[in-house]
Design an enzyme around this catalytic site. Structure first.
Site, short mmCIF file in Angstrom:
data_model
loop_
_atom_site.label_atom_id
_atom_site.label_comp_id
_atom_site.label_asym_id
_atom_site.label_seq_id
_atom_site.Cartn_x
_atom_site.Cartn_y
_atom_site.Cartn_z
N ASP A 184 0.70 0.63 0.52
CA ASP A 184 0.90 0.15 -0.85
C ASP A 184 1.54 1.35 -1.53
O ASP A 184 0.86 2.34 -1.82
CB ASP A 184 -0.44 -0.19 -1.50
CG ASP A 184 -0.23 -0.71 -2.92
OD1 ASP A 184 0.60 -0.15 -3.65
OD2 ASP A 184 -0.91 -1.69 -3.29
N HIS A 185 2.85 1.29 -1.75
CA HIS A 185 3.53 2.54 -2.14
C HIS A 185 3.06 3.07 -3.50
O HIS A 185 3.23 4.24 -3.80
CB HIS A 185 5.06 2.39 -2.08
CG HIS A 185 5.66 1.67 -3.24
ND1 HIS A 185 5.64 0.31 -3.36
CD2 HIS A 185 6.30 2.11 -4.35
CE1 HIS A 185 6.24 -0.05 -4.48
NE2 HIS A 185 6.66 1.02 -5.11
N HIS B 226 -0.45 -3.78 -5.87
CA HIS B 226 -0.31 -2.67 -6.83
C HIS B 226 -1.27 -2.74 -8.02
O HIS B 226 -1.97 -1.78 -8.32
CB HIS B 226 1.12 -2.60 -7.36
CG HIS B 226 2.18 -2.62 -6.30
ND1 HIS B 226 2.02 -2.00 -5.08
CD2 HIS B 226 3.42 -3.17 -6.26
CE1 HIS B 226 3.12 -2.18 -4.35
NE2 HIS B 226 3.97 -2.89 -5.04
#
Ligand code: BG6
Length: 488
Positions: free
Chosen positions: A179-180, A242
């Site tokens: 999950d950047h 996010h």
């Protein structure tokens, strides 16, 4: 362990955008900073035709265009020989044998390997099966790790199934789900703000906090991703991962230590303390909307009901947060790119000063752009008898650490995966618990088409329905207030 062994990073889907835009620039920067292992090679695997030379040129072009840092010809020239390309079909075991032979040739003995899945999750099981059946996941002397790009499934059932499929060949501690947002400096800083200081934590609870607002607003629309996006929508694309991750970092209890399992245990606890909504609650506590003109976009169905904007009102049922609403919103084609978390404190119990305007204190974590932290509090306006005015105490990353201090999120995530630290990656139960919250909302939206799909103007702050979601509680989106002030 085994850091002295040669390390191979194999990227599946290497001809795609992500490799050119993010992965290679991040690996290049790690290399320039001297953070890569002594001996390493990066192998791109995909269906497209490339020679090694051609692949390197394609990646150089990407790095020049997308890297947010300067690099010299010399630096590229010492990095480029590490890059190789292997053409192959994802479903063809024979191509995996070729890959393995090629790797064995360059590695020259026991080696560590990271397999990076930079492609849609429907392909993960076949790739992992083929790697497994060709013996490439076997840890004989070197470690084996797999990085899985998002989205991890499309609903709870598919995420559970995908977890089962990958667990057939891999242990959970070999799996790194990306999950950047967790790799962003400002997102990591949420925990540092809370737990590297003493002044916030004592008031970080329902006794002092009135509500929390989490906004991830994007100015861009679909760009070239309409084919992927239509049918996926904002909840799957942004909330399941996010936004819920941001919520867990704001709301979690202090972990026993800063290690992967302690951190992730606390995040799962927060998600588990949110009750999945009933259809009636979904109708009242969610807003779904589409920007005007969405249905005319190329590759979008003319009668699409895919939401490009959503707002949610969530409650965390534990001692710290009982009764404190968390308002989350995100959308495409909004007025500005802006991600921020606002901790809105309670108003003073009474107005002691005759001219006092009652205002609450606000701690704003600016995640991007203009990364920083602001604290809004009240001061006496000079040269008045007793008027108050809101003022801001501000910390900006650019001012405190320099313009180029913030690395790309992928840089940190790749480094952590190389070092075997999974703290900034999501665990199987965490992903599933997040889906268990999003699933009932999706089902109510998709099956019952309720609440009705609202429409918003591109370049606005979203539909009026999202304002009503807060207005019902006597609140409003603070960012709109700030933006309006700026535009006045
Ligand atoms: C991705 C989503 O995960 O995040 C995209 O799939 C979105 O739709 C992107 O645009 C936003 O990331 P960032 O880092 O630009 O905020």
């Amino acid at each position: 362990m085994n850091q002295e062994l040669s390390t191979s990073i194999i990227i599946f889907g290497a001809s795609g955008d992500l490799t050119q835009r993010k992965l290679i620039p991040s690996l290049l920067n790690l290399f320039i900073k001297g953070r890569m292992p002594q001996a390493f090679q990066i192998i791109g695997f995909a269906g497209s035709e490339f020679t090694d030379e051609h692949f390197r040129e394609h990646l150089l072009e990407g790095a020049k265009k997308f890297a947010a840092f300067e690099f010299s010809d010399d630096e590229w020239d010492s990095f480029a020989p590490r890059l190789r390309y292997q053409q192959g079909k994802y479903a063809d075991a024979a191509d995996y044998k070729k890959l393995n032979d090629m790797l064995a040739g360059v590695e020259g003995g026991a080696a560590n390997r990271i397999y990076y899945m930079a492609l849609p999750p429907t392909l993960f099981p076949a790739i992992i099966d083929n790697l497994d059946s060709t013996g490439q996941l076997h840890e004989n002397g070197g470690w084996r790790r797999v990085i899985l790009e998002k989205p991890f499934g499309t609903n709870l059932a598919s995420a559970v199934k995908l977890n089962q499929q990958v667990h057939k060949a891999l242990n959970e501690n070999q799996i790194y789900r990306i999950d950047h947002y967790l790799g962003k400096e400002t997102v990591q800083n949420i925990l540092f703000t809370r737990f590297a200081n003493t002044i916030f934590e004592p008031i970080w609870n329902r006794n002092y906090i009135d509500h929390v607002q989490i906004t991830v607003a994007e100015k861009v629309g679909l760009e070239h991703r309409a084919g992927f996006y239509d049918g996926v929508g904002i909840l799957r694309d942004m909330f399941q991962n996010h936004l819920l991750q941001l919520l867990t970092l704001v709301a979690m209890e202090p972990p026993a230590s800063f290690n992967a399992s302690h951190l992730r245990n606390e995040k799962v606890k927060v998600l588990s303390a949110i009750k999945p909504m009933t259809p009636e609650q979904v109708t009242v506590n969610s807003v779904r909307a589409q920007y005007r003109g969405y249905r005319e976009e190329p590759e979008v169905k003319r009668n699409s009901t895919t939401a490009t904007y959503a707002a949610l009102r969530l409650f965390i049922n534990n001692w710290r947060w009982h009764g404190v609403p968390f308002y989350l919103r995100s959308g495409k084609k909004l007025a500005e790119k802006q991600s921020q978390i606002i901790i809105n404190f309670k108003e003073p119990p009474l107005a002691m000063f005759p001219m006092q305007t009652m205002k609450s204190n606000m701690l704003v974590l600016y995640l991007q752009p203009d990364e920083g932290v602001h604290l809004r509090f009240e001061a006496k306006a000079p040269d008045t008898v007793a008027e108050t005015r809101s003022v801001d105490m501000e910390f900006h990353y650019a001012e405190a650490f320099g313009q180029t201090a913030i690395p790309e999120a992928y840089e940190r995530l790749l480094l952590d995966a190389l070092q075997g630290d999974a703290s900034l990656f999501t665990r199987a139960d965490e992903v599933e618990t997040a889906w268990s919250l999003i699933d009932p909302i999706l089902q109510t939206w998709e099956t019952h088409q309720t609440p009705p799909l609202a429409v918003y103007r591109p370049n606005s702050w979203g539909p009026t329905e999202a304002d009503s979601l807060l207005a019902r509680d006597g609140r409003w989106w603070m960012q709109n207030e700030a933006t309006t002030m700026l535009n006045d």
